[in-house]
Enzyme design. Structure first.
Site, PDB file in Angstrom:
ATOM      1  CG  HIS A 152      33.731  24.006 -11.917  1.00 59.08           C
ATOM      2  ND1 HIS A 152      33.780  22.925 -12.761  1.00 59.08           N
ATOM      3  CD2 HIS A 152      33.992  25.105 -12.677  1.00 59.08           C
ATOM      4  CE1 HIS A 152      34.061  23.338 -13.994  1.00 59.08           C
ATOM      5  NE2 HIS A 152      34.203  24.655 -13.968  1.00 59.08           N
ATOM      6  CD  GLU A 185      30.911  20.170  -9.212  1.00 57.51           C
ATOM      7  OE1 GLU A 185      31.025  21.407  -9.320  1.00 57.51           O
ATOM      8  OE2 GLU A 185      30.651  19.418 -10.172  1.00 57.51           O
ATOM      9  CB  CYS A 237      33.786  18.987 -15.336  1.00 54.71           C
ATOM     10  SG  CYS A 237      34.932  19.803 -14.203  1.00 54.71           S
ATOM     11  CB  CYS A 286      34.327  18.660 -10.184  1.00 51.46           C
ATOM     12  SG  CYS A 286      34.316  20.448 -10.391  1.00 51.46           S
TER      13      CYS A 286
END
Lengths: 151, 151
Positions: free
Chosen positions: A52, A54, A82, A85
């Site tokens: 992801h 992040e 999410c 993260c």
């Protein structure tokens, strides 16, 4: 200032979209206001479910600063992180999180796991939401609308 | 069988300990019973707060199988996964999670964030706990006792 950094995150989201990835982008900003790392989502191109925006931006910032803990650093991300993260944000001791659109489907801060609200979190950053929300949401809505058309 | 795989995870935890890392180990097992990937915690040596044993083993398995989703694969890990790892386990669609010791301080499955209990999780694996618990807990207890002595 918030808008400038969020625009950088939005630029990463747009680049992710152009690569066929879910358009989410993130930027890590140091305590003196310098952008340390920037990344867009790369789960598909890397075949890595942890990639992801992040996670990639935080890993990159840690590598650059040669530390496991980004004390005093802020994260700008186009979508509500999410649970994965958010928990990494806590582990990395990020000071403030600025995010764009809320994510009722997968968000882990203001819904679902609510990562920062349990005593098992090692840190709880300050949270600022709704920055650049409209642009961030539009990128995502268009992406998923196009996906459905392709089916 | 459970014990064999957990012993492999415990071996990774021991190797992590020898490297000066928090002793946690993980193994990804394919649907035919073959070990696909194994890893120990590497947060310190990599200066990467995401480099938990589970994350490294899952990333490695995805790379080997050339997929973002480890459908039909099981994860053996010596300690209850934290919220970050649990959310990645869901994202990677791991079938079953077998873990050793519970983690009241940082666990994210049976306490705190309880990652698999919200509708924001994209998947909920079967969970089996307490396998090889005593050995896993002993490794961790000794590690933290030594840390305190060094202070």
């Amino acid at each position: 200032m918030f808008t400038t950094y969020m625009n950088e995150a939005l630029a990463e989201a747009t680049k992710a979209l152009e690569r066929g990835e879910i358009p989410v982008g993130a930027v890590v900003v140091g305590s003196s206001g310098n952008i340390i790392a920037r990344a867009g989502n790369e789960t598909r191109s890397r075949l890595d479910p942890s990639a992801h925006a992040e996670v990639l931006a935080i890993r990159q910032a840690c590598e650059i600063l040669e530390t496991e803990r980004l004390v005093g650093c802020d994260l700008y991300v186009t979508l509500e992180p999410c649970a994965m993260c958010a928990a990494l944000i806590a582990n990395a001791r990020i000071r403030r999180v600025y995010f764009g659109a809320s994510d009722p489907k997968s968000g882990g801060i203001q819904q679902g796991a609510r990562i920062f609200e349990h005593k098992q979190t090692h840190h709880a950053p300050e949270i600022y939401s709704g920055i650049g929300e409209e642009k961030a949401a539009k990128l995502l809505t268009n992406f998923f609308a196009n996906k459905r058309k392709q089916k």
